[in-house]
Design a protein around this motif. Sequence first.
Motif, PDB file in Angstrom:
ATOM      1  N   VAL A 121     -42.350  -1.154 -43.796  1.00 40.55           N
ATOM      2  CA  VAL A 121     -43.412  -0.217 -44.156  1.00 40.55           C
ATOM      3  C   VAL A 121     -42.982   0.691 -45.299  1.00 40.55           C
ATOM      4  O   VAL A 121     -43.703   0.865 -46.275  1.00 40.55           O
ATOM      5  N   ASP A 122     -41.773   1.276 -45.180  1.00 38.57           N
ATOM      6  CA  ASP A 122     -41.368   2.277 -46.176  1.00 38.57           C
ATOM      7  C   ASP A 122     -40.437   1.737 -47.262  1.00 38.57           C
ATOM      8  O   ASP A 122     -40.095   2.448 -48.197  1.00 38.57           O
ATOM      9  N   GLY A 123     -40.013   0.471 -47.145  1.00 43.47           N
ATOM     10  CA  GLY A 123     -39.191  -0.139 -48.180  1.00 43.47           C
ATOM     11  C   GLY A 123     -37.731   0.278 -48.169  1.00 43.47           C
ATOM     12  O   GLY A 123     -36.977  -0.085 -49.063  1.00 43.47           O
ATOM     13  N   ARG A 124     -37.313   1.061 -47.169  1.00 41.07           N
ATOM     14  CA  ARG A 124     -35.927   1.508 -47.109  1.00 41.07           C
ATOM     15  C   ARG A 124     -35.048   0.448 -46.468  1.00 41.07           C
ATOM     16  O   ARG A 124     -35.492  -0.282 -45.576  1.00 41.07           O
ATOM     17  N   PRO A 125     -33.795   0.337 -46.909  1.00 43.45           N
ATOM     18  CA  PRO A 125     -32.879  -0.665 -46.351  1.00 43.45           C
ATOM     19  C   PRO A 125     -32.510  -0.373 -44.899  1.00 43.45           C
ATOM     20  O   PRO A 125     -32.560   0.767 -44.446  1.00 43.45           O
ATOM     21  N   VAL A 126     -32.126  -1.433 -44.191  1.00 47.24           N
ATOM     22  CA  VAL A 126     -31.622  -1.335 -42.823  1.00 47.24           C
ATOM     23  C   VAL A 126     -30.118  -1.563 -42.892  1.00 47.24           C
ATOM     24  O   VAL A 126     -29.668  -2.528 -43.508  1.00 47.24           O
ATOM     25  N   LEU A 127     -29.358  -0.674 -42.268  1.00 48.23           N
ATOM     26  CA  LEU A 127     -27.909  -0.791 -42.286  1.00 48.23           C
ATOM     27  C   LEU A 127     -27.402  -1.031 -40.872  1.00 48.23           C
ATOM     28  O   LEU A 127     -27.684  -0.247 -39.970  1.00 48.23           O
ATOM     29  N   TYR A 128     -26.683  -2.137 -40.684  1.00 51.52           N
ATOM     30  CA  TYR A 128     -26.088  -2.464 -39.396  1.00 51.52           C
ATOM     31  C   TYR A 128     -24.671  -1.928 -39.370  1.00 51.52           C
ATOM     32  O   TYR A 128     -23.918  -2.100 -40.332  1.00 51.52           O
ATOM     33  N   ARG A 129     -24.299  -1.262 -38.273  1.00 53.30           N
ATOM     34  CA  ARG A 129     -22.998  -0.617 -38.176  1.00 53.30           C
ATOM     35  C   ARG A 129     -22.420  -0.747 -36.768  1.00 53.30           C
ATOM     36  O   ARG A 129     -23.097  -1.185 -35.850  1.00 53.30           O
ATOM     37  N   ARG A 130     -21.154  -0.335 -36.658  1.00 54.67           N
ATOM     38  CA  ARG A 130     -20.463  -0.209 -35.371  1.00 54.67           C
ATOM     39  C   ARG A 130     -19.857   1.180 -35.316  1.00 54.67           C
ATOM     40  O   ARG A 130     -19.472   1.736 -36.343  1.00 54.67           O
ATOM     41  N   ALA A 131     -19.735   1.726 -34.128  1.00 53.44           N
ATOM     42  CA  ALA A 131     -19.078   3.027 -33.971  1.00 53.44           C
ATOM     43  C   ALA A 131     -17.612   2.897 -34.371  1.00 53.44           C
ATOM     44  O   ALA A 131     -16.980   1.866 -34.127  1.00 53.44           O
ATOM     45  N   CYS A 132     -17.105   3.909 -34.987  1.00 56.47           N
ATOM     46  CA  CYS A 132     -15.689   3.999 -35.391  1.00 56.47           C
ATOM     47  C   CYS A 132     -15.286   2.966 -36.434  1.00 56.47           C
ATOM     48  O   CYS A 132     -14.098   2.725 -36.628  1.00 56.47           O
ATOM     49  N   CYS A 133     -16.215   2.347 -37.092  1.00 59.71           N
ATOM     50  CA  CYS A 133     -15.901   1.417 -38.180  1.00 59.71           C
ATOM     51  C   CYS A 133     -15.592   2.253 -39.411  1.00 59.71           C
ATOM     52  O   CYS A 133     -16.445   2.995 -39.895  1.00 59.71           O
ATOM     53  N   ALA A 186     -25.884 -14.351 -37.157  1.00 60.41           N
ATOM     54  CA  ALA A 186     -26.679 -15.423 -37.763  1.00 60.41           C
ATOM     55  C   ALA A 186     -26.735 -15.297 -39.282  1.00 60.41           C
ATOM     56  O   ALA A 186     -26.734 -16.302 -39.987  1.00 60.41           O
ATOM     57  N   VAL A 187     -26.770 -14.085 -39.801  1.00 64.16           N
ATOM     58  CA  VAL A 187     -26.856 -13.917 -41.252  1.00 64.16           C
ATOM     59  C   VAL A 187     -25.483 -13.811 -41.916  1.00 64.16           C
ATOM     60  O   VAL A 187     -25.385 -13.882 -43.125  1.00 64.16           O
ATOM     61  N   ASN A 188     -24.421 -13.635 -41.108  1.00 64.10           N
ATOM     62  CA  ASN A 188     -23.066 -13.480 -41.649  1.00 64.10           C
ATOM     63  C   ASN A 188     -22.140 -14.627 -41.266  1.00 64.10           C
ATOM     64  O   ASN A 188     -20.950 -14.417 -41.050  1.00 64.10           O
ATOM     65  N   ASP A 189     -22.666 -15.823 -41.166  1.00 57.33           N
ATOM     66  CA  ASP A 189     -21.851 -17.005 -40.865  1.00 57.33           C
ATOM     67  C   ASP A 189     -21.003 -16.835 -39.607  1.00 57.33           C
ATOM     68  O   ASP A 189     -19.835 -17.208 -39.569  1.00 57.33           O
ATOM     69  N   GLY A 190     -21.584 -16.231 -38.576  1.00 56.67           N
ATOM     70  CA  GLY A 190     -20.914 -16.099 -37.292  1.00 56.67           C
ATOM     71  C   GLY A 190     -20.074 -14.848 -37.126  1.00 56.67           C
ATOM     72  O   GLY A 190     -19.511 -14.623 -36.059  1.00 56.67           O
ATOM     73  N   ALA A 191     -19.973 -14.013 -38.142  1.00 56.58           N
ATOM     74  CA  ALA A 191     -19.154 -12.798 -38.067  1.00 56.58           C
ATOM     75  C   ALA A 191     -20.036 -11.570 -37.852  1.00 56.58           C
ATOM     76  O   ALA A 191     -21.175 -11.527 -38.298  1.00 56.58           O
ATOM     77  N   PRO A 220     -20.107  -2.659 -42.609  1.00 55.18           N
ATOM     78  CA  PRO A 220     -21.549  -2.493 -42.679  1.00 55.18           C
ATOM     79  C   PRO A 220     -22.217  -3.658 -43.393  1.00 55.18           C
ATOM     80  O   PRO A 220     -21.675  -4.208 -44.349  1.00 55.18           O
ATOM     81  N   THR A 221     -23.354  -4.028 -42.884  1.00 53.97           N
ATOM     82  CA  THR A 221     -24.211  -5.016 -43.532  1.00 53.97           C
ATOM     83  C   THR A 221     -25.539  -4.330 -43.807  1.00 53.97           C
ATOM     84  O   THR A 221     -26.152  -3.769 -42.899  1.00 53.97           O
ATOM     85  N   VAL A 222     -25.954  -4.354 -45.043  1.00 54.20           N
ATOM     86  CA  VAL A 222     -27.205  -3.723 -45.448  1.00 54.20           C
ATOM     87  C   VAL A 222     -28.216  -4.824 -45.722  1.00 54.20           C
ATOM     88  O   VAL A 222     -27.937  -5.763 -46.459  1.00 54.20           O
ATOM     89  N   MET A 223     -29.380  -4.697 -45.115  1.00 54.86           N
ATOM     90  CA  MET A 223     -30.468  -5.642 -45.343  1.00 54.86           C
ATOM     91  C   MET A 223     -31.454  -4.999 -46.313  1.00 54.86           C
ATOM     92  O   MET A 223     -32.030  -3.950 -46.025  1.00 54.86           O
ATOM     93  N   VAL A 224     -31.607  -5.639 -47.464  1.00 46.76           N
ATOM     94  CA  VAL A 224     -32.549  -5.175 -48.479  1.00 46.76           C
ATOM     95  C   VAL A 224     -33.541  -6.301 -48.721  1.00 46.76           C
ATOM     96  O   VAL A 224     -33.150  -7.390 -49.143  1.00 46.76           O
ATOM     97  N   GLN A 225     -34.794  -6.048 -48.396  1.00 44.89           N
ATOM     98  CA  GLN A 225     -35.866  -7.037 -48.537  1.00 44.89           C
ATOM     99  C   GLN A 225     -35.503  -8.352 -47.858  1.00 44.89           C
ATOM    100  O   GLN A 225     -35.699  -9.432 -48.403  1.00 44.89           O
ATOM    101  N   GLY A 226     -34.925  -8.249 -46.652  1.00 50.26           N
ATOM    102  CA  GLY A 226     -34.598  -9.422 -45.858  1.00 50.26           C
ATOM    103  C   GLY A 226     -33.325 -10.145 -46.250  1.00 50.26           C
ATOM    104  O   GLY A 226     -32.985 -11.153 -45.648  1.00 50.26           O
ATOM    105  N   ARG A 227     -32.594  -9.633 -47.220  1.00 47.65           N
ATOM    106  CA  ARG A 227     -31.364 -10.282 -47.663  1.00 47.65           C
ATOM    107  C   ARG A 227     -30.150  -9.431 -47.275  1.00 47.65           C
ATOM    108  O   ARG A 227     -30.130  -8.236 -47.543  1.00 47.65           O
TER     109      ARG A 227
END
Length: 92
Positions: free
Chosen positions: A12-24, A58-63, A67-74
């Motif tokens: 909706v807002d076009g902002r990226p999604v950031l996947y994280r872990r605690a203490c990373c 699934a998007v990181n070849d099993g890893a 941080p992994t940032v998703m921008v427009q689905g990539r």
Amino acid sequence: MGAAEAQARGAVDGRPVLYRRACCTYCLRLRFRLGRGARRLHWVHIWRDPAVAAALRAVNDGAETVPTVMVQGRPYVNPDPHWVRTQVFPPT
């Protein structure tokens, strides 16, 4: 926030999604380097929901690399903070 909600909000807002872990340390570094701009991303903790971790694998070849940032689905793994800033605050 869960991954589904973050993805819906990002669509909706076009902002990226950031996947994280605690203490990373890489996630903490990115958050620090983004400063107040970090609030503009949708942050998702991957260990709070097994489906989120599975989707990340699934998007990181099993890893579960974060941080992994998703921008427009990539996915962008461990991106440069300057690049992320350009995605959050695009040049006008």
